[in-house]
Design a protein around this motif. Structure first.
Motif, PDB file in Angstrom:
ATOM      1  N   LEU A 162      54.211  34.302   6.224  1.00  0.00           N
ATOM      2  CA  LEU A 162      53.283  35.419   6.381  1.00  0.00           C
ATOM      3  C   LEU A 162      52.378  35.114   7.566  1.00  0.00           C
ATOM      4  O   LEU A 162      51.620  34.144   7.542  1.00  0.00           O
ATOM      5  CB  LEU A 162      52.454  35.603   5.114  1.00  0.00           C
ATOM      6  N   ASP A 163      52.483  35.916   8.620  1.00  0.00           N
ATOM      7  CA  ASP A 163      51.681  35.743   9.835  1.00  0.00           C
ATOM      8  C   ASP A 163      50.539  36.748   9.805  1.00  0.00           C
ATOM      9  O   ASP A 163      50.759  37.949   9.982  1.00  0.00           O
ATOM     10  CB  ASP A 163      52.564  35.950  11.066  1.00  0.00           C
ATOM     11  N   LEU A 164      49.336  36.273   9.602  1.00  0.00           N
ATOM     12  CA  LEU A 164      48.175  37.148   9.435  1.00  0.00           C
ATOM     13  C   LEU A 164      47.404  37.279  10.746  1.00  0.00           C
ATOM     14  O   LEU A 164      47.214  36.299  11.472  1.00  0.00           O
ATOM     15  CB  LEU A 164      47.280  36.601   8.331  1.00  0.00           C
ATOM     16  N   GLY A 165      46.951  38.515  11.026  1.00  0.00           N
ATOM     17  CA  GLY A 165      46.361  38.786  12.322  1.00  0.00           C
ATOM     18  C   GLY A 165      47.417  38.638  13.401  1.00  0.00           C
ATOM     19  O   GLY A 165      47.154  38.115  14.487  1.00  0.00           O
ATOM     20  N   THR A 166      48.607  39.151  13.121  1.00  0.00           N
ATOM     21  CA  THR A 166      49.758  38.933  13.996  1.00  0.00           C
ATOM     22  C   THR A 166      49.590  39.555  15.372  1.00  0.00           C
ATOM     23  O   THR A 166      50.231  39.133  16.331  1.00  0.00           O
ATOM     24  CB  THR A 166      51.039  39.460  13.325  1.00  0.00           C
ATOM     25  N   GLY A 167      48.716  40.570  15.506  1.00  0.00           N
ATOM     26  CA  GLY A 167      48.544  41.218  16.800  1.00  0.00           C
ATOM     27  C   GLY A 167      49.838  41.874  17.247  1.00  0.00           C
ATOM     28  O   GLY A 167      50.487  42.594  16.488  1.00  0.00           O
ATOM     29  N   SER A 168      50.255  41.592  18.470  1.00  0.00           N
ATOM     30  CA  SER A 168      51.517  42.133  18.966  1.00  0.00           C
ATOM     31  C   SER A 168      52.696  41.236  18.634  1.00  0.00           C
ATOM     32  O   SER A 168      53.796  41.434  19.156  1.00  0.00           O
ATOM     33  CB  SER A 168      51.436  42.385  20.477  1.00  0.00           C
ATOM     34  N   GLY A 169      52.470  40.243  17.763  1.00  0.00           N
ATOM     35  CA  GLY A 169      53.567  39.477  17.192  1.00  0.00           C
ATOM     36  C   GLY A 169      53.923  38.179  17.871  1.00  0.00           C
ATOM     37  O   GLY A 169      55.036  37.673  17.684  1.00  0.00           O
ATOM     38  N   HIS A 170      53.009  37.581  18.622  1.00  0.00           N
ATOM     39  CA  HIS A 170      53.335  36.357  19.366  1.00  0.00           C
ATOM     40  C   HIS A 170      53.915  35.280  18.454  1.00  0.00           C
ATOM     41  O   HIS A 170      55.055  34.822  18.654  1.00  0.00           O
ATOM     42  CB  HIS A 170      52.091  35.844  20.082  1.00  0.00           C
ATOM     43  N   LEU A 174      48.700  33.881  -2.321  1.00  0.00           N
ATOM     44  CA  LEU A 174      49.969  34.444  -1.858  1.00  0.00           C
ATOM     45  C   LEU A 174      51.029  33.378  -1.615  1.00  0.00           C
ATOM     46  O   LEU A 174      52.199  33.699  -1.378  1.00  0.00           O
ATOM     47  CB  LEU A 174      49.753  35.230  -0.564  1.00  0.00           C
ATOM     48  N   LEU A 175      50.621  32.117  -1.676  1.00  0.00           N
ATOM     49  CA  LEU A 175      51.540  31.008  -1.450  1.00  0.00           C
ATOM     50  C   LEU A 175      52.101  30.486  -2.772  1.00  0.00           C
ATOM     51  O   LEU A 175      51.393  30.434  -3.782  1.00  0.00           O
ATOM     52  CB  LEU A 175      50.828  29.863  -0.729  1.00  0.00           C
ATOM     53  N   ASP A 192      53.123  41.262  -1.452  1.00  0.00           N
ATOM     54  CA  ASP A 192      53.314  40.464  -2.651  1.00  0.00           C
ATOM     55  C   ASP A 192      53.279  38.985  -2.291  1.00  0.00           C
ATOM     56  O   ASP A 192      53.382  38.604  -1.124  1.00  0.00           O
ATOM     57  CB  ASP A 192      54.657  40.815  -3.309  1.00  0.00           C
ATOM     58  N   GLY A 193      53.147  38.134  -3.307  1.00  0.00           N
ATOM     59  CA  GLY A 193      53.051  36.700  -3.073  1.00  0.00           C
ATOM     60  C   GLY A 193      54.416  36.029  -2.975  1.00  0.00           C
ATOM     61  O   GLY A 193      55.431  36.657  -2.696  1.00  0.00           O
ATOM     62  N   GLY A 194      54.407  34.712  -3.195  1.00  0.00           N
ATOM     63  CA  GLY A 194      55.645  33.947  -3.151  1.00  0.00           C
ATOM     64  C   GLY A 194      56.038  33.453  -1.782  1.00  0.00           C
ATOM     65  O   GLY A 194      57.185  33.061  -1.559  1.00  0.00           O
ATOM     66  N   PHE A 195      55.095  33.441  -0.830  1.00  0.00           N
ATOM     67  CA  PHE A 195      55.409  32.939   0.507  1.00  0.00           C
ATOM     68  C   PHE A 195      55.422  31.416   0.510  1.00  0.00           C
ATOM     69  O   PHE A 195      54.701  30.760  -0.250  1.00  0.00           O
ATOM     70  CB  PHE A 195      54.399  33.458   1.524  1.00  0.00           C
ATOM     71  N   ASP A 196      56.240  30.867   1.397  1.00  0.00           N
ATOM     72  CA  ASP A 196      56.272  29.416   1.594  1.00  0.00           C
ATOM     73  C   ASP A 196      55.205  28.964   2.581  1.00  0.00           C
ATOM     74  O   ASP A 196      54.753  27.819   2.519  1.00  0.00           O
ATOM     75  CB  ASP A 196      57.651  28.985   2.118  1.00  0.00           C
ATOM     76  N   VAL A 197      54.830  29.864   3.488  1.00  0.00           N
ATOM     77  CA  VAL A 197      53.910  29.515   4.570  1.00  0.00           C
ATOM     78  C   VAL A 197      53.008  30.705   4.891  1.00  0.00           C
ATOM     79  O   VAL A 197      53.465  31.851   4.888  1.00  0.00           O
ATOM     80  CB  VAL A 197      54.684  29.136   5.860  1.00  0.00           C
ATOM     81  N   LEU A 222      49.575  26.201   4.558  1.00  0.00           N
ATOM     82  CA  LEU A 222      48.703  26.994   5.417  1.00  0.00           C
ATOM     83  C   LEU A 222      48.629  26.304   6.772  1.00  0.00           C
ATOM     84  O   LEU A 222      48.368  25.091   6.844  1.00  0.00           O
ATOM     85  CB  LEU A 222      47.295  27.088   4.819  1.00  0.00           C
ATOM     86  N   ALA A 223      48.853  27.049   7.856  1.00  0.00           N
ATOM     87  CA  ALA A 223      48.742  26.481   9.200  1.00  0.00           C
ATOM     88  C   ALA A 223      48.076  27.506  10.102  1.00  0.00           C
ATOM     89  O   ALA A 223      48.653  28.566  10.372  1.00  0.00           O
ATOM     90  CB  ALA A 223      50.119  26.107   9.751  1.00  0.00           C
ATOM     91  N   VAL A 224      46.851  27.223  10.535  1.00  0.00           N
ATOM     92  CA  VAL A 224      46.098  28.170  11.354  1.00  0.00           C
ATOM     93  C   VAL A 224      45.683  27.489  12.655  1.00  0.00           C
ATOM     94  O   VAL A 224      45.308  26.323  12.676  1.00  0.00           O
ATOM     95  CB  VAL A 224      44.858  28.719  10.613  1.00  0.00           C
ATOM     96  N   VAL A 225      45.783  28.248  13.741  1.00  0.00           N
ATOM     97  CA  VAL A 225      45.395  27.741  15.061  1.00  0.00           C
ATOM     98  C   VAL A 225      44.185  28.520  15.545  1.00  0.00           C
ATOM     99  O   VAL A 225      44.158  29.750  15.507  1.00  0.00           O
ATOM    100  CB  VAL A 225      46.552  27.894  16.073  1.00  0.00           C
ATOM    101  N   ASP A 226      43.180  27.791  15.994  1.00  0.00           N
ATOM    102  CA  ASP A 226      42.006  28.446  16.569  1.00  0.00           C
ATOM    103  C   ASP A 226      41.226  27.436  17.391  1.00  0.00           C
ATOM    104  O   ASP A 226      41.638  26.284  17.548  1.00  0.00           O
ATOM    105  CB  ASP A 226      41.121  29.052  15.471  1.00  0.00           C
ATOM    106  N   SER A 227      40.076  27.904  17.924  1.00  0.00           N
ATOM    107  CA  SER A 227      39.229  27.048  18.744  1.00  0.00           C
ATOM    108  C   SER A 227      37.774  27.453  18.546  1.00  0.00           C
ATOM    109  O   SER A 227      37.481  28.413  17.833  1.00  0.00           O
ATOM    110  CB  SER A 227      39.617  27.175  20.222  1.00  0.00           C
TER     111      SER A 227
END
Length: 243
Positions: free
Chosen positions: A64-72, A150-151, A122-127, A157-162
């Motif tokens: 599940l990619d949250l805040g996917t934007g244009s899908g990068h 949801l996991l 729905d839930g059941g995501f691996d990531v 959980l893996a999130v990238v930010d600064s």
């Protein structure tokens, strides 16, 4: 909190998010073009493929990619063999992502319009992943708690930010300043001075083994090839936890 107060808080949150979404709707095309400018596409696919692969379980897995934007991130992960669902509250961004998905080979991501704080899936995501989302969240702890739900047990959980705005908005594009200056105080991580603020929230939300890792390779590429107009290279971090 009484019912009237709860309704007021929800209304205020919806208004804040609508203002943010309006900015990204208007900037979607320019933002996407900057993400895919000449000289970056092939480099980024390899670079971000290695970043995500280092933190995620092997494909195939449900992501599940949250805040996917244009899908990068969603397209990078789909190319690696993951089953990806992307969620974003900007219809303008998703229009671009869906158009790219229609032209993609293989099994492209599925894109869903919705609030990343409370994803309509729905839930059941691996990531669960996100890229450049955490700083924009009006309720990051609430969001993280919902994502954990949801996991599947043991999911990642893996999130990238600064710390993009630890020195304020000086030097940011004028249109960004016009849209965000009035809402920055309502975004708890927007002006954080350390990525530890995000790591601590991941732990507070119930994830175990929360860690952060500096993405020095991303910084090197940004310095070498340049970043989007109006931005400057910043050290990004990957924060990881286990449900």
């Amino acid at each position: 909190m009484n019912t009237d107060t709860s309704a007021t808080v929800r209304s205020a949150g919806a208004g804040l998010q609508a203002r943010i979404d309006d900015y990204w709707d208007r900037r979607a095309r320019v933002y996407d073009e900057a993400q895919h400018r000449d000289g970056r596409d092939a480099v980024d696919r390899d670079l971000w493929g290695r970043v995500w692969s280092s933190a995620l379980p092997p494909a195939p897995a449900r992501v599940l990619d949250l805040g996917t934007g244009s899908g990068h991130a969603a397209f990078v992960l789909a190319d690696l063999g993951y089953d990806v669902t992307g969620v974003d509250s900007s219809a303008g961004m998703l229009d671009i992502a869906r158009a790219r998905a229609e032209a993609a080979k293989g099994a492209p991501p599925t894109f869903v319009l919705g609030d990343a704080i409370d994803p309509p899936v729905d839930g059941g995501f691996d990531v669960v992943v996100s890229r450049y989302l955490m700083w924009t969240l009006r309720e990051p702890l609430v969001a993280l708690q919902r994502w954990r739900g949801l996991l599947r047990p043991g999911g990642v959980l893996a999130v990238v930010d600064s710390t993009w705005f630890d020195a304020g908005l000086e030097g940011s594009p004028s249109e960004f300043v016009d849209s965000y200056a009035a809402v920055m105080d309502d975004l708890p991580l927007a002006t954080a001075h350390s990525i530890e603020a995000t790591t601590e929230l991941v732990t507070a939300a119930g994830f175990s083994d929360a860690t952060s890792r500096p993405l020095t390779g991303v910084l090197d590429v940004d310095r070498r090839l340049g970043v989007a107009p109006g931005h400057r290279p910043r050290l990004q971090h990957l924060v990881r936890g286990t449900a």
